[in-house]
Enzyme design. Structure first.
Site, PDB file in Angstrom:
ATOM      1  N   LYS A 131       0.837  -1.213   0.000  1.00 27.77           N
ATOM      2  CA  LYS A 131       0.000   0.000   0.000  1.00 27.77           C
ATOM      3  C   LYS A 131       0.870   1.261   0.000  1.00 27.77           C
ATOM      4  CE  LYS A 131      -2.187  -1.161   3.822  1.00 27.77           C
ATOM      5  NZ  LYS A 131      -1.470  -2.441   4.091  1.00 27.77           N
TER       6      LYS A 131
ATOM      7  N   ARG B   7     -10.369   0.137   8.271  1.00 32.66           N
ATOM      8  CA  ARG B   7      -9.936  -1.249   8.457  1.00 32.66           C
ATOM      9  C   ARG B   7     -10.928  -2.087   9.210  1.00 32.66           C
ATOM     10  NH1 ARG B   7      -3.785  -2.197   9.071  1.00 32.66           N
ATOM     11  NH2 ARG B   7      -3.226  -0.125   8.751  1.00 32.66           N
TER      12      ARG B   7
ATOM     13  N   ARG C  54      11.439  -5.754   5.359  1.00 38.56           N
ATOM     14  CA  ARG C  54      11.279  -4.315   5.090  1.00 38.56           C
ATOM     15  C   ARG C  54      12.270  -3.485   5.903  1.00 38.56           C
ATOM     16  NH1 ARG C  54       5.491  -1.824   5.537  1.00 38.56           N
ATOM     17  NH2 ARG C  54       5.547  -2.947   7.505  1.00 38.56           N
TER      18      ARG C  54
ATOM     19  N   ARG D 192      10.812  -1.512  11.255  1.00 31.93           N
ATOM     20  CA  ARG D 192       9.655  -1.062  12.025  1.00 31.93           C
ATOM     21  C   ARG D 192       9.462  -1.967  13.230  1.00 31.93           C
ATOM     22  NH1 ARG D 192       4.494   0.200   8.240  1.00 31.93           N
ATOM     23  NH2 ARG D 192       3.429  -1.111   9.764  1.00 31.93           N
TER      24      ARG D 192
ATOM     25  N   ARG E  55      -0.615  -9.422  12.843  1.00 33.79           N
ATOM     26  CA  ARG E  55      -1.250  -8.393  12.008  1.00 33.79           C
ATOM     27  C   ARG E  55      -2.017  -9.024  10.858  1.00 33.79           C
ATOM     28  NH1 ARG E  55       3.953  -5.445  10.677  1.00 33.79           N
ATOM     29  NH2 ARG E  55       2.733  -4.213   9.209  1.00 33.79           N
TER      30      ARG E  55
HETATM   31  P1  AP5 Z   1       4.767  -1.564   1.969  1.00 31.00           P
HETATM   32  O1  AP5 Z   1       4.486  -0.760   0.748  1.00 31.00           O
HETATM   33  O2  AP5 Z   1       5.472  -0.926   3.083  1.00 31.00           O
HETATM   34  O3  AP5 Z   1       3.440  -2.340   2.441  1.00 31.00           O
HETATM   35  P2  AP5 Z   1       2.120  -1.815   3.165  1.00 31.00           P
HETATM   36  O4  AP5 Z   1       0.972  -2.449   2.480  1.00 31.00           O
HETATM   37  O5  AP5 Z   1       2.143  -0.336   3.266  1.00 31.00           O
HETATM   38  O6  AP5 Z   1       2.312  -2.536   4.555  1.00 31.00           O
HETATM   39  P3  AP5 Z   1       2.159  -1.968   6.031  1.00 31.00           P
HETATM   40  O7  AP5 Z   1       2.915  -2.924   6.904  1.00 31.00           O
HETATM   41  O8  AP5 Z   1       2.525  -0.530   6.105  1.00 31.00           O
HETATM   42  O9  AP5 Z   1       0.657  -2.142   6.243  1.00 31.00           O
HETATM   43  P4  AP5 Z   1      -0.063  -2.208   7.602  1.00 31.00           P
HETATM   44  O10 AP5 Z   1      -1.436  -2.111   7.145  1.00 31.00           O
HETATM   45  O11 AP5 Z   1       0.267  -3.345   8.460  1.00 31.00           O
HETATM   46  O12 AP5 Z   1       0.577  -0.962   8.405  1.00 31.00           O
HETATM   47  P5  AP5 Z   1       0.018   0.454   8.776  1.00 31.00           P
HETATM   48  O13 AP5 Z   1       1.155   1.365   8.889  1.00 31.00           O
HETATM   49  O14 AP5 Z   1      -1.106   0.820   7.904  1.00 31.00           O
HETATM   50  O15 AP5 Z   1       5.624  -2.836   1.463  1.00 31.00           O
HETATM   51  C1  AP5 Z   1       6.048  -3.841   2.377  1.00 31.00           C
HETATM   52  C2  AP5 Z   1       7.427  -4.366   1.969  1.00 31.00           C
HETATM   53  O16 AP5 Z   1       7.333  -5.029   0.714  1.00 31.00           O
HETATM   54  C3  AP5 Z   1       8.473  -3.271   1.780  1.00 31.00           C
HETATM   55  O17 AP5 Z   1       9.705  -3.734   2.198  1.00 31.00           O
HETATM   56  C4  AP5 Z   1       8.470  -3.033   0.276  1.00 31.00           C
HETATM   57  O18 AP5 Z   1       9.707  -2.547  -0.178  1.00 31.00           O
HETATM   58  C5  AP5 Z   1       8.154  -4.403  -0.265  1.00 31.00           C
HETATM   59  N1  AP5 Z   1       7.363  -4.367  -1.506  1.00 31.00           N
HETATM   60  C6  AP5 Z   1       6.365  -3.506  -1.818  1.00 31.00           C
HETATM   61  N2  AP5 Z   1       5.857  -3.785  -3.036  1.00 31.00           N
HETATM   62  C7  AP5 Z   1       6.548  -4.857  -3.486  1.00 31.00           C
HETATM   63  C8  AP5 Z   1       6.468  -5.618  -4.694  1.00 31.00           C
HETATM   64  N3  AP5 Z   1       5.587  -5.329  -5.665  1.00 31.00           N
HETATM   65  N4  AP5 Z   1       7.307  -6.676  -4.820  1.00 31.00           N
HETATM   66  C9  AP5 Z   1       8.203  -6.976  -3.862  1.00 31.00           C
HETATM   67  N5  AP5 Z   1       8.318  -6.286  -2.700  1.00 31.00           N
HETATM   68  C10 AP5 Z   1       7.495  -5.245  -2.522  1.00 31.00           C
HETATM   69  O19 AP5 Z   1      -0.589   0.179  10.233  1.00 31.00           O
HETATM   70  C11 AP5 Z   1       0.263  -0.127  11.310  1.00 31.00           C
HETATM   71  C12 AP5 Z   1      -0.544  -0.270  12.592  1.00 31.00           C
HETATM   72  O20 AP5 Z   1      -1.201   0.981  12.898  1.00 31.00           O
HETATM   73  C13 AP5 Z   1      -1.674  -1.304  12.557  1.00 31.00           C
HETATM   74  O21 AP5 Z   1      -1.213  -2.591  12.875  1.00 31.00           O
HETATM   75  C14 AP5 Z   1      -2.619  -0.740  13.635  1.00 31.00           C
HETATM   76  O22 AP5 Z   1      -2.146  -1.032  14.927  1.00 31.00           O
HETATM   77  C15 AP5 Z   1      -2.499   0.763  13.428  1.00 31.00           C
HETATM   78  N6  AP5 Z   1      -3.505   1.280  12.487  1.00 31.00           N
HETATM   79  C16 AP5 Z   1      -3.271   1.899  11.293  1.00 31.00           C
HETATM   80  N7  AP5 Z   1      -4.424   2.219  10.686  1.00 31.00           N
HETATM   81  C17 AP5 Z   1      -5.419   1.781  11.504  1.00 31.00           C
HETATM   82  C18 AP5 Z   1      -6.846   1.799  11.419  1.00 31.00           C
HETATM   83  N8  AP5 Z   1      -7.484   2.312  10.337  1.00 31.00           N
HETATM   84  N9  AP5 Z   1      -7.546   1.265  12.436  1.00 31.00           N
HETATM   85  C19 AP5 Z   1      -6.940   0.754  13.526  1.00 31.00           C
HETATM   86  N10 AP5 Z   1      -5.600   0.680  13.653  1.00 31.00           N
HETATM   87  C20 AP5 Z   1      -4.841   1.191  12.657  1.00 31.00           C
HETATM   88 MG    MG Z   2       2.225   1.052   4.880  1.00 38.86          MG
END
Ligand code: AP5
Ligand code: MG
Ligand code: ZN
Length: 215
Positions: free
Chosen positions: A14, A89, A128, A161, A172
């Site tokens: 994402k 979410r 990552r 992270r 997660r």
């Molecule tokens: P990356 O692009 O970083 O993936 P992402 O989908 O952004 O993954 P996240 O871990 O950020 O998602 P998340 O939903 O768990 O975290 P968030 O910060 O939203 O890519 C991942 C890796 O893969 C990288 O190393 C990248 O280089 C690699 N990659 C990317 N594309 C690739 C490809 N095509 N091929 C190969 N490799 C690739 O949330 C974190 C926490 O915050 C949650 O757990 C929760 O506690 C809280 N939170 C956030 N939003 C909410 C909400 N709405 N409600 C409640 N809690 C929330």
């Molecule tokens: Mg992210």
């Protein structure tokens, strides 16, 4: 003008795709995860509350999250569109977002669901690395920086992270399956879900997204 959501499991890409999408469509990137992490870094009260949940891989409570997201959506730069990354979410968050948009005479153009298979997600999360200064994202194998441990953009140190340990990553993913997957049907029901294969090169994934949502 584009109002869209990036849906997809932790590690689906994402954040990686968001960077490209907001550049092409000239809209703000709103990641609730990034907002929470910024608050943790600055040690705000919100950050302290969110951290408790994030470190375990659990969701931050709905009311707090909805408040943060809708406050951000009221800012001026969101008038002509936005990309939501990681929000909503839960079905409750999605319903509240729908209410908010309706009140403001807005509606979503589409919801992009980036799909990647489970074991690939674990490998992406545990490999990552992010820049502690500018937030740029890399992967030790898939998307390595030119120099190990150093950000290509700004030369600062790359870190892992806190929630990217294998144990927390697995939690997660199960939280995602239980609480967020129902949104796929929720938005399918509204007829605005766009399904994208998130495997393969990030540029290929981006071209598929751009092709599906158009100019
Ligand atoms: P990356 O692009 O970083 O993936 P992402 O989908 O952004 O993954 P996240 O871990 O950020 O998602 P998340 O939903 O768990 O975290 P968030 O910060 O939203 O890519 C991942 C890796 O893969 C990288 O190393 C990248 O280089 C690699 N990659 C990317 N594309 C690739 C490809 N095509 N091929 C190969 N490799 C690739 O949330 C974190 C926490 O915050 C949650 O757990 C929760 O506690 C809280 N939170 C956030 N939003 C909410 C909400 N709405 N409600 C409640 N809690 C929330
Ligand atoms: Mg992210
Ligand atoms: Zn950097």
């Amino acid at each position: 003008m584009l109002r869209t959501i990036l849906l997809g499991a932790p590690g689906a890409g994402k954040g990686t795709q968001a960077t490209r999408i907001v550049e092409k469509y000239n809209i703000p990137h709103i990641s609730t995860g990034d907002i929470f992490r910024d608050n943790i870094k600055r040690q705000t009260e919100l950050g302290m509350r969110a951290q408790e949940y994030m470190n375990k891989g659990e969701l931050v409570p709905d009311d707090l999250t909805i408040e943060i997201a809708t406050t951000r959506l009221l800012e001026d730069d969101c008038k002509n569109g936005f990309l939501l990354d990681g929000f909503p979410r839960t079905v409750y968050q999605a319903e509240k977002l729908d209410e908010f948009l309706k009140e403001h005479g807005q509606k979503l153009d589409n919801v992009i669901d980036v799909e990647v298979e489970q074991e690939a997600l674990i490998a992406r999360l545990t490999g990552r690395r992010i820049c502690k200064n500018c937030g740029a994202t890399f992967h030790v194998i898939n998307i390595p920086p030119k120099e190990e441990g150093i950000c290509d953009n700004c030369g600062n140190t790359l870190i892992q992270r806190d929630d990217d340990s294998e144990e927390t990553a697995r939690n997660r993913l199960s939280v995602y399956a239980e609480q967020t997957m129902p949104l796929v049907d929720y938005y399918k029901g509204q007829g605005i879900l766009v399904e994208i294969d998130g495997e393969g090169d990030p540029e290929k994934v981006f071209n598929d997204i751009a092709g599906a949502i158009g100019d």
